[in-house]
Write a protein that holds these residues in place. Sequence first.
Motif, PDB file in Angstrom:
ATOM      1  N   ASN A  68      -0.871  78.342  93.305  1.00  0.00           N
ATOM      2  CA  ASN A  68      -2.110  77.570  93.147  1.00  0.00           C
ATOM      3  C   ASN A  68      -3.224  78.215  93.959  1.00  0.00           C
ATOM      4  N   TYR A  69      -2.896  78.613  95.177  1.00  0.00           N
ATOM      5  CA  TYR A  69      -3.889  79.291  96.014  1.00  0.00           C
ATOM      6  C   TYR A  69      -4.341  80.595  95.369  1.00  0.00           C
ATOM      7  N   ALA A  70      -3.387  81.395  94.904  1.00  0.00           N
ATOM      8  CA  ALA A  70      -3.736  82.692  94.330  1.00  0.00           C
ATOM      9  C   ALA A  70      -4.626  82.537  93.103  1.00  0.00           C
ATOM     10  N   TRP A  71      -4.293  81.561  92.235  1.00  0.00           N
ATOM     11  CA  TRP A  71      -5.130  81.356  91.057  1.00  0.00           C
ATOM     12  C   TRP A  71      -6.552  80.943  91.443  1.00  0.00           C
ATOM     13  N   SER A  72      -6.677  80.155  92.500  1.00  0.00           N
ATOM     14  CA  SER A  72      -8.018  79.721  92.908  1.00  0.00           C
ATOM     15  C   SER A  72      -8.865  80.911  93.349  1.00  0.00           C
ATOM     16  N   THR A  73      -8.256  81.908  94.005  1.00  0.00           N
ATOM     17  CA  THR A  73      -9.030  83.072  94.449  1.00  0.00           C
ATOM     18  C   THR A  73      -9.428  83.949  93.280  1.00  0.00           C
ATOM     19  N   PHE A 133      -5.223  76.346 103.525  1.00  0.00           N
ATOM     20  CA  PHE A 133      -4.219  76.366 102.456  1.00  0.00           C
ATOM     21  C   PHE A 133      -3.830  74.967 101.972  1.00  0.00           C
ATOM     22  N   MET A 134      -4.175  73.921 102.707  1.00  0.00           N
ATOM     23  CA  MET A 134      -3.702  72.572 102.387  1.00  0.00           C
ATOM     24  C   MET A 134      -4.036  72.105 100.972  1.00  0.00           C
ATOM     25  N   PRO A 135      -5.218  72.408 100.418  1.00  0.00           N
ATOM     26  CA  PRO A 135      -5.530  71.895  99.075  1.00  0.00           C
ATOM     27  C   PRO A 135      -4.579  72.407  97.990  1.00  0.00           C
ATOM     28  N   TYR A 136      -3.777  73.404  98.288  1.00  0.00           N
ATOM     29  CA  TYR A 136      -2.936  74.030  97.256  1.00  0.00           C
ATOM     30  C   TYR A 136      -1.502  73.506  97.264  1.00  0.00           C
ATOM     31  N   ARG A 137      -1.241  72.425  98.027  1.00  0.00           N
ATOM     32  CA  ARG A 137       0.013  71.675  97.956  1.00  0.00           C
ATOM     33  C   ARG A 137       1.238  72.563  98.175  1.00  0.00           C
ATOM     34  N   GLU A 170       7.673  73.814  89.569  1.00  0.00           N
ATOM     35  CA  GLU A 170       6.633  74.832  89.667  1.00  0.00           C
ATOM     36  C   GLU A 170       7.261  76.103  90.225  1.00  0.00           C
ATOM     37  N   PRO A 171       7.873  76.915  89.367  1.00  0.00           N
ATOM     38  CA  PRO A 171       8.591  78.088  89.852  1.00  0.00           C
ATOM     39  C   PRO A 171       7.656  79.137  90.436  1.00  0.00           C
ATOM     40  N   GLU A 172       8.214  79.892  91.392  1.00  0.00           N
ATOM     41  CA  GLU A 172       7.485  81.038  91.917  1.00  0.00           C
ATOM     42  C   GLU A 172       7.706  82.232  91.002  1.00  0.00           C
ATOM     43  N   TYR A 173       7.051  83.323  91.322  1.00  0.00           N
ATOM     44  CA  TYR A 173       7.155  84.519  90.512  1.00  0.00           C
ATOM     45  C   TYR A 173       7.562  85.684  91.415  1.00  0.00           C
ATOM     46  N   PHE A 178      20.217  89.267 113.178  1.00  0.00           N
ATOM     47  CA  PHE A 178      20.136  89.140 111.717  1.00  0.00           C
ATOM     48  C   PHE A 178      18.738  88.635 111.382  1.00  0.00           C
ATOM     49  N   TYR A 179      17.959  89.421 110.618  1.00  0.00           N
ATOM     50  CA  TYR A 179      16.529  89.135 110.463  1.00  0.00           C
ATOM     51  C   TYR A 179      16.093  89.239 108.995  1.00  0.00           C
ATOM     52  N   GLY A 180      15.095  88.436 108.630  1.00  0.00           N
ATOM     53  CA  GLY A 180      14.502  88.500 107.301  1.00  0.00           C
ATOM     54  C   GLY A 180      13.315  89.437 107.271  1.00  0.00           C
ATOM     55  N   LEU A 181      13.247  90.256 106.249  1.00  0.00           N
ATOM     56  CA  LEU A 181      12.193  91.260 106.137  1.00  0.00           C
ATOM     57  C   LEU A 181      11.091  90.864 105.170  1.00  0.00           C
ATOM     58  N   ASP A 182      11.282  89.796 104.408  1.00  0.00           N
ATOM     59  CA  ASP A 182      10.414  89.568 103.253  1.00  0.00           C
ATOM     60  C   ASP A 182       9.103  88.874 103.608  1.00  0.00           C
ATOM     61  N   VAL A 183       8.284  88.661 102.573  1.00  0.00           N
ATOM     62  CA  VAL A 183       6.890  88.282 102.776  1.00  0.00           C
ATOM     63  C   VAL A 183       6.545  86.922 102.174  1.00  0.00           C
ATOM     64  N   TYR A 184       7.519  86.199 101.643  1.00  0.00           N
ATOM     65  CA  TYR A 184       7.219  85.014 100.847  1.00  0.00           C
ATOM     66  C   TYR A 184       6.953  83.735 101.643  1.00  0.00           C
ATOM     67  N   SER A 185       7.343  83.670 102.896  1.00  0.00           N
ATOM     68  CA  SER A 185       7.407  82.380 103.604  1.00  0.00           C
ATOM     69  C   SER A 185       6.069  81.977 104.215  1.00  0.00           C
ATOM     70  N   LEU A 186       5.030  81.896 103.412  1.00  0.00           N
ATOM     71  CA  LEU A 186       3.681  81.612 103.914  1.00  0.00           C
ATOM     72  C   LEU A 186       3.634  80.300 104.692  1.00  0.00           C
ATOM     73  N   TRP A 187       4.031  79.179 104.062  1.00  0.00           N
ATOM     74  CA  TRP A 187       3.897  77.873 104.719  1.00  0.00           C
ATOM     75  C   TRP A 187       4.881  77.718 105.867  1.00  0.00           C
ATOM     76  N   ASP A 188       6.115  78.147 105.663  1.00  0.00           N
ATOM     77  CA  ASP A 188       7.101  78.039 106.741  1.00  0.00           C
ATOM     78  C   ASP A 188       6.672  78.842 107.957  1.00  0.00           C
ATOM     79  N   SER A 189       6.119  80.026 107.722  1.00  0.00           N
ATOM     80  CA  SER A 189       5.693  80.861 108.853  1.00  0.00           C
ATOM     81  C   SER A 189       4.507  80.243 109.574  1.00  0.00           C
ATOM     82  N   LEU A 190       3.563  79.670 108.833  1.00  0.00           N
ATOM     83  CA  LEU A 190       2.434  78.999 109.474  1.00  0.00           C
ATOM     84  C   LEU A 190       2.916  77.824 110.324  1.00  0.00           C
ATOM     85  N   SER A 191       3.879  77.075 109.795  1.00  0.00           N
ATOM     86  CA  SER A 191       4.415  75.940 110.544  1.00  0.00           C
ATOM     87  C   SER A 191       5.098  76.401 111.829  1.00  0.00           C
TER      88      SER A 191
END
Length: 436
Positions: free
Chosen positions: A188-193, A179-183, A426-429, A142-155
């Motif tokens: 927050n990261y995307a807006w900074s770029t 990525f750390m400055p973006y809490r 701070e909801p996601e989109y 049973f596997y997840g296909l999605d792309v949202y887990s940036l911080w969890d995947s890095l960890s």
Amino acid sequence: MTLGAHPGESDAAREIRSLARPLAGTDDLDPLVERIGGARFVGIGEASHGTHEYYRWRCRLARRLIEEHGFTWIGVEGDWPDCWRINRWVRGQDDRDQDADGLLSRFERWPTWLWANQDVAEFLTWLRGWNATRPPAEAVGFYGLDVYSLWDSLSEIISWLEVHEPDAVHTARLAWRCFMPYRHNPHNYAWSTRLVPESCEPDVVALLAEVRQRTRHGDEDAFAAAQNAEVAANAERYYRVMIRGDRESWNVRDIHMADTIDRLAEHHGPRSKGMIWEHNTHVGDARATDMTRDGLVNVGQLLRERHADEGVALVGFASHRGSVLAAGAWGSPEQVLTVPDAGPSSHEGLLHNVLGTDALLLFPDARAGPWLGAWLPHRAIGVVYQPGREAGNYVPTRMGSRYDALIWLEETTALVPLHHEPRQEEPEYETEPTGF
């Protein structure tokens, strides 16, 4: 046995009746199971992310494909790290003293009800029991296909490298520090770029290359680490593109999911067979909707383009009325909302007028008939839903080209979540159209 014809009906109505079969119990899935059981990839959709009957019938169909046709993996519209914990649990490898409800309660990213609900808990409990009776090589994953887990995947990457490849941890920590400055907030990261033309892309691309090299001939955990690196790289790009209002972010996400499906198929071997559980907007071929006009692709289209010679079957869902679990705004707590009667000029309105009861519709090879070939609105409800704005929930669709079969339900009810959503500060989109 098809549902009986009525004198004086339109050609489209007669075609619908000729295709429809009664649907009341699991045995009524026999023709569908026989039709799609030989495919290597079966996509099973849903017309909303919060409808009990869609989940229940999808789980019933999945059980039969596993039991009778040897399907060995399921990929869902969920995050890789969360679903990897489920994968380990259903295989009896981790959290052995935990039950399905407890395991799913650990889902934290909104909207948790997609997977933390009673129907999924019941299915996973069955799947764990099924796997316990099989050799490890035949256990269903049973596997997840999605792309949202940036911080969890890095960890997860850092944790794996610390144990298995400690000399490569430095590369992972460079990406983490970027990525750390973006809490832990990808927006927050995307807006900074958008404001400053600097990004963490070079760091995550370097990390991906490093992990790919070090997991090339690894075990299950190495495969998971490699996939987390793919997620991190594509998540960075997804959020950076999405914040610009560029609809290409939809393609980043669906191509990532299709690529993940390919990796799962390769990982499980050339004779493996897999199911994909996602919203209709991902499962149904985009070329049979107005998505293609905007240059959008989706998982169903990519599966057909990449794997037609191996067998691909796409199953959609639709209903006329009922209730649904959804939220009034992104990041808000879930509610049980009324789903009004479908528009009379939609696919759902036509199916209701012609059938008036639950049915299974299997599509023939020739699909240019008066209903299968017609462009009509087809309802799609996202995790954000406002019943008073129904017009925006319909996607122009040529039904016969979008799916290979359709499960039609007259009236549906809301999912029962395992826990309630906290209000997010701070909801996601989400990318259209499943978020709306």
